[in-house]
Design an enzyme around this catalytic site. Structure first.
Site: not given
Ligand code: ACO
Length: 362
Positions: A305, A249
Site C-alpha cells: 500500500e 502484513h
Molecule cells: N504499525 C504499528 N504496529 C503494527 C503494525 C503497523 N503498521 N502492523 C502490525 N503492528 C503490530 C501490532 O500492533 C501487534 O503488536 P503487539 O502484538 O505488540 O500488539 C503486532 O504488530 C502484530 O499485529 P497483528 O495485528 O497481529 O498483525 P496482522 O498480521 O494481523 O496485521 C495488518 C496485518 C492488518 C496489515 C497490520 O500490519 C496493519 O494494520 N498494518 C497497517 C495497515 C496497512 O498497511 N494495511 C494494508 C495491508 S496490505 C494489504 O492488505 C493489501
C-alpha cells in the site's frame, strides 16, 4: 479453530503462490519481478487465463478483444452513469458495483472479458462524473492501462504514465487465496457464474480490512509535512496506539515484493528530483527504524500500500478511486480463480461448530 481461518487450505491452484517467509510472489511459475513492468498487463491476463478461458487467446489477440469488450460495455455503462448522477450518495466503488450488476448472464460476449472491461470503463467514467465532467468513451486501440487513463483525463496518457499504471495492474493481479478471491471462488463453486462471482470479489475488496490503506498513507505524508516532522509524528502515532499505514502484513514477514516493484515504477514515473517521493522514502526509512525499536521481533516491513499510494497519486488518480483502480488489476486474478474453481465442479461448503443453547426439554 481460528476465526480468521489462518493455515486452512481451501483450494489447490496453479495461479499464484505467496511465499511470505522469503518475500516472493509467484504467478503461474514466474516471479513477480519478471512480469510486473516487464510484460504488459494483457500478457499477464493471458498468462493467468491460459488453459482456463474460452477462447484461449495469446496476448496480441487479448489486447484486441479486451479493447472490443470495453467498447461493447460502453452503452450499458452510460445508462449506469445516468443512475449514478441521479444518486450522488453512491460512492465510487458502489457505482462500480452497480455497473457490474447491470451485466447479464445472458450476454453473448465471454463473461470474463465483459467484467474485465467493465471495471476500468465504470471507474474512469465515475471519476469524471464526481468532478462534474462527462465520461469519455473507450478507445479499443489503446492498451487496458492507457485506455483507463485516457478515459479518466480525456487525453492520451504519456508513455511513462501508461507504463506505470500497467506495472501497477500487473503487480496486484493476483495474490493467493486472499479474502476477495476466496469470496469469488465460493460463489463460483455454486455455479452462480462469472459476473456474480466477480461482484462478490469486489464486495469483499470494498471492506477497509482488505481494500487496503493507500488513502491513509497519503494522509500520513500530508500530516508529517516535512523531514523534521517525521520521527516525532511516527512516535506520536505509536504512543497513541495507532498503526503506521503501509507497514506490516499478515503473510509477508520480510519486505512485500510488490512494494519494490512499485517503488521502481514510482521513481521511473516521477524522476529523482521529486519532493513528495523524497519525503516518502525518508518516512519509510524512519518508520522501519521506529517499528524495529518499538515492536522488536514483529518483523514489520513496508507493504504494497505504501508505494501504491504514491504511484496512484502521481497519476492524479483521486484517493476515492484507489480501491476501484486496484480492482481493475485484481479482476484478472478473480477471473482466473473463478474459471479454475468452475473446473473443480464441487460446491465449497465448510462446517461450523454450534455453540448456542440446546432446545429446552419438553
Ligand atoms: N504499525 C504499528 N504496529 C503494527 C503494525 C503497523 N503498521 N502492523 C502490525 N503492528 C503490530 C501490532 O500492533 C501487534 O503488536 P503487539 O502484538 O505488540 O500488539 C503486532 O504488530 C502484530 O499485529 P497483528 O495485528 O497481529 O498483525 P496482522 O498480521 O494481523 O496485521 C495488518 C496485518 C492488518 C496489515 C497490520 O500490519 C496493519 O494494520 N498494518 C497497517 C495497515 C496497512 O498497511 N494495511 C494494508 C495491508 S496490505 C494489504 O492488505 C493489501
Amino acid at each position: 479453530m481460528t476465526s480468521g481461518l489462518e493455515g486452512v487450505v481451501a483450494a489447490e491452484t496453479v495461479l499464484s503462490h505467496v511465499d511470505g517467509e522469503n518475500g516472493r510472489l509467484i504467478i503461474r511459475g514466474r516471479e513477480l519481478d519478471d512480469i510486473a513492468g516487464k510484460i504488459s498487463f494483457e500478457e499477464v491476463c493471458a498468462l493467468l487465463w491460459e488453459g482456463l478461458a474460452e477462447p484461449d487467446l495469446p496476448e496480441k489477440d487479448l489486447r484486441e478483444v479486451l479493447g472490443t469488450a470495453r467498447v461493447a460495455v460502453w452503452p450499458l455503462a452510460q445508462k449506469v452513469f445516468t443512475l449514478c448522477r441521479e444518486t450522488p450518495a453512491l460512492s465510487l466503488i458502489e457505482g462500480l458495483r452497480l455497473g457490474l450488476s447491470a451485466l447479464s448472464d445472458q450476454d453473448k460476449l465471454p463473461h470474463h472479458l465483459l467484467v474485465t472491461a467493465m471495471v476500468p470503463v465504470m471507474t474512469a467514467g465515475l471519476i469524471r462524473i464526481r468532478k462534474g465532467q462527462e465520461p469519455v468513451a473507450p478507445d479499443e486501440a489503446l492498451s487496458h492501462a492507457a485506455d483507463f487513463l485516457a478515459m479518466m483525463t480525456a487525453r492520451p496518457p504519456k508513455r511513462l504514465q501508461a507504463h506505470a499504471l500497467d506495472t501497477y495492474l500487473s503487480a496486484v493481479c493476483d495474490h493467493g487465496l486472499n479474502a476477495s478471491t476466496f469470496t469469488a471462488r465460493v460463489i463460483a463453486s455454486t455455479q452462480a457464474g462469472m459476473i456474480s462471482s466477480v461482484i462478490g470479489g469486489l464486495c469483499a475488496l470494498k471492506g477497509p480490512l482488505h481494500g487496503g490503506a493507500p488513502g491513509p498513507v497519503l494522509d500520513m505524508l500530508d500530516e508529517i509535512g516535512d523531514e523534521k516532522g517525521i520521527r516525532p509524528w511516527l512516535e506520536r502515532q505509536l504512543d497513541q496506539g495507532e498503526r503506521l499505514m503501509g507497514f506490516g502484513h499478515r503473510i509477508y514477514k520480510v519486505r512485500d515484493p510488490r512494494a519494490d516493484v512499485l517503488k521502481g515504477a514510482v521513481r521511473l514515473l516521477s524522476g529523482d528530483d521529486n519532493n513528495r517521493i523524497a519525503l516518502a522514502e525518508k518516512v519509510e526509512q524512519v518508520a522501519l527504524e521506529v517499528l524495529a525499536e518499538r515492536k522488536p521481533g514483529r518483523r514489520l516491513e513496508t507493504n504494497v500500500e505504501f508505494y501504491t499510494a504514491l504511484l496512484l497519486e502521481a497519476l492524479s488518480i483521486p484517493r476515492e478511486a484507489f480501491t476501484p483502480v486496484f480492482a481493475i488489476g485484481r479482476t484478472a486474478g478473480w477471473v482466473a480463480h473463478v474459471l479454475e474453481q468452475e473446473k473443480v465442479g464441487r460446491i465449497i461448503r465448510p462446517s461450523s461448530v454450534y455453540i448456542g443453547p440446546e432446545p429446552l426439554a419438553a
